[in-house]
Design a protein around this motif. Structure first.
Motif, PDB file in Angstrom:
ATOM      1  N   VAL A 154       1.159  -1.009  -0.276  1.00  0.00           N
ATOM      2  CA  VAL A 154      -0.115   0.024   0.265  1.00  0.00           C
ATOM      3  C   VAL A 154       0.669   1.246  -0.439  1.00  0.00           C
ATOM      4  N   LEU A 155       1.910   1.204   0.982  1.00  0.00           N
ATOM      5  CA  LEU A 155       2.477   2.593   0.914  1.00  0.00           C
ATOM      6  C   LEU A 155       3.290   2.180  -0.373  1.00  0.00           C
ATOM      7  N   ALA A 156       3.589   1.875  -1.794  1.00  0.00           N
ATOM      8  CA  ALA A 156       4.635   1.821  -2.003  1.00  0.00           C
ATOM      9  C   ALA A 156       3.480   1.976  -3.561  1.00  0.00           C
ATOM     10  N   GLY A 157       2.649   2.162  -3.283  1.00  0.00           N
ATOM     11  CA  GLY A 157       1.526   2.369  -4.370  1.00  0.00           C
ATOM     12  C   GLY A 157       0.921   0.460  -5.607  1.00  0.00           C
ATOM     13  N   GLN A 205      -0.539  -1.939  -3.584  1.00  0.00           N
ATOM     14  CA  GLN A 205      -2.178  -1.964  -3.449  1.00  0.00           C
ATOM     15  C   GLN A 205      -2.952  -0.435  -3.740  1.00  0.00           C
ATOM     16  N   ALA A 206      -4.205  -0.510  -4.100  1.00  0.00           N
ATOM     17  CA  ALA A 206      -4.151   0.861  -3.572  1.00  0.00           C
ATOM     18  C   ALA A 206      -5.670   0.199  -1.810  1.00  0.00           C
ATOM     19  N   ALA A 207      -5.024   1.640  -0.666  1.00  0.00           N
ATOM     20  CA  ALA A 207      -6.256   1.146   0.295  1.00  0.00           C
ATOM     21  C   ALA A 207      -7.638   1.027   0.124  1.00  0.00           C
ATOM     22  N   SER A 248      -2.063   8.170  -5.567  1.00  0.00           N
ATOM     23  CA  SER A 248      -1.457   8.263  -6.662  1.00  0.00           C
ATOM     24  C   SER A 248      -0.698   6.679  -6.974  1.00  0.00           C
ATOM     25  N   ARG A 249      -0.409   7.162  -9.161  1.00  0.00           N
ATOM     26  CA  ARG A 249      -0.522   5.513  -8.942  1.00  0.00           C
ATOM     27  C   ARG A 249       1.908   5.262  -8.188  1.00  0.00           C
ATOM     28  N   ALA A 250       2.115   4.330  -8.850  1.00  0.00           N
ATOM     29  CA  ALA A 250       3.630   3.934  -7.893  1.00  0.00           C
ATOM     30  C   ALA A 250       4.426   4.344  -9.014  1.00  0.00           C
ATOM     31  N   PHE A 296       9.022   6.026  -5.032  1.00  0.00           N
ATOM     32  CA  PHE A 296       9.763   4.787  -3.666  1.00  0.00           C
ATOM     33  C   PHE A 296      11.215   4.518  -4.703  1.00  0.00           C
ATOM     34  N   GLY A 297      12.090   3.873  -3.923  1.00  0.00           N
ATOM     35  CA  GLY A 297      12.623   2.895  -3.874  1.00  0.00           C
ATOM     36  C   GLY A 297      11.824   1.585  -3.712  1.00  0.00           C
TER      37      GLY A 297
END
Length: 360
Positions: free
Chosen positions: A52-55, A57-59, A74-76, A81-82
């Protein structure tokens, strides 16, 4: 701290797959530049939370902010993010240098700048001389270094790591833990790290977040969580623990006390206990004596077995009611004690135990 490191604010995040709730009301602040480890058993929700943090998976509910900016939808690729995956996810047909260069190429970085940045990070992760090799020609540890370099080369504001050492042997795992700690110190990026290995979490993290059944149970510095867990689950999950059921709970001058096998034991004050509880003590905080203690806590117990661990020895005891106790002592001290016979007093100081509700 890296100028690009950001803080994340997680507000009531939930995630459901049909009728199954994978995450429930996760609220958490992640400070810029910190090393936060998500720790819990398999199926606890920690990897789902990372996705979810990475994007990826959508919350299903809640909000996610990056330095105050709402990125929940926002999309991943827009979060930038790395990510270091459990299986490395390297391109098998590309060389080490080409794998590391890939995130810079997709971001349209100039060719000469790519070459400079790739060379610089190859040196920082200790892969000089391996630039033209393909992943299949590298050891597991070297592949892990490539994955780390690829994730860090574009200077992400957050680096997410999903059990990156699970495929490595114990010796190599230890070396890579040191490497990741060093890289975190050098880059100052916000690290969010998933593991089910308690010792790994304790040694690497600035804070640990304990997950179980999709819920966030406790967040804190490693020492705080280890020495003062908030629940019985956290106490038992995070290392070995002795649990003594106590009754007739009451407050006293030293703290809070309770009866165990007609012996009154005392721990730091706990306000919210009713009737019965468990007194928890780590094995390394206990000692063994032939006589009851003049100061502190002690219970009579019989030696039931020993395990040699090299520099230390694990001693297994049983009390008169059959409650098991484990004591860890230096091997030399344990050897002297074992000559005294099977019956002992297991002792510990008032401050080294803590009371927990019997059910949590």
């Amino acid at each position: 701290m890296s100028k690009r490191a950001v803080g994340l604010q997680v507000i009531g995040i939930g995630k459901s797959f049909g009728h199954f709730t994978a995450l429930k009301d996760i609220t958490l602040d992640i400070a810029p530049g910190e090393f936060l480890t998500l720790l819990g058993p398999s199926g606890s929700g920690k990897t789902t939370f990372l996705m979810v943090l990475a994007g990826f998976q959508a919350a299903s509910e809640g909000r996610l902010l990056s330095d105050g900016v709402d990125i929940t939808r926002s999309r991943a690729e827009d979060r930038s993010f790395g990510m270091v995956f459990q299986g490395y996810a390297l391109f098998p047909h590309k060389s080490v240098a080409q794998n590391i260069a890939f995130p810079l190429q997709v971001r349209g970085v100039a060719r000469e700048d790519i070459a400079r940045r790739v060379d610089a990070i190859i040196a920082r992760v200790g892969l000089v001389g391996h630039e033209n090799k393909r992943p299949a020609q590298l050891s597991g540890g070297q592949q892990q270094r490539v994955a780390l370099a690829r994730a860090l080369v574009f200077e992400p504001p957050v680096l997410l790591l999903d059990e990156p050492f699970s495929a490595l042997d114990k010796h190599l795992r230890g070396r890579m833990q040191e490497e990741v700690a060093r890289l975190h110190g050098e880059f100052g990026t916000t690290f969010v790290f998933v593991t089910h290995d308690q010792s790994e979490a304790l040694s690497l993290s600035s804070r640990i977040a304990i997950f179980n059944h999709g819920r966030l149970l406790q967040v804190g510095a490693p020492r705080d969580i280890y020495e003062r867990p908030s629940s019985r689950f956290v106490a038992e999950f995070l290392g070995e623990i002795n649990l003594l059921p106590v009754e007739a709970i009451g407050h006293c001058a030293r703290g809070t006390s309770g009866l165990f096998e007609e012996v009154r034991l005392t721990a730091p004050r706990h306000e919210n206990l009713n009737g019965s509880a468990v007194l928890a003590v780590r094995p390394e905080h206990m000692s063994v004596s032939a006589e009851p203690p003049a100061e502190g806590n002690g219970v009579p117990a019989r030696l039931a077995g020993t395990t040699y661990l090299g520099s230390a020895m694990r001693l297994a005891f049983a009390t008169s009611s059959g409650t098991p106790l484990t004591v860890t002592l230096p091997s030399e001290a344990a050897g002297r004690i074992l000559d005294r016979g099977p019956d002992f007093w297991v002792t510990w100081s008032f401050d080294n135990g803590f009371l927990l509700p019997e059910q949590s």
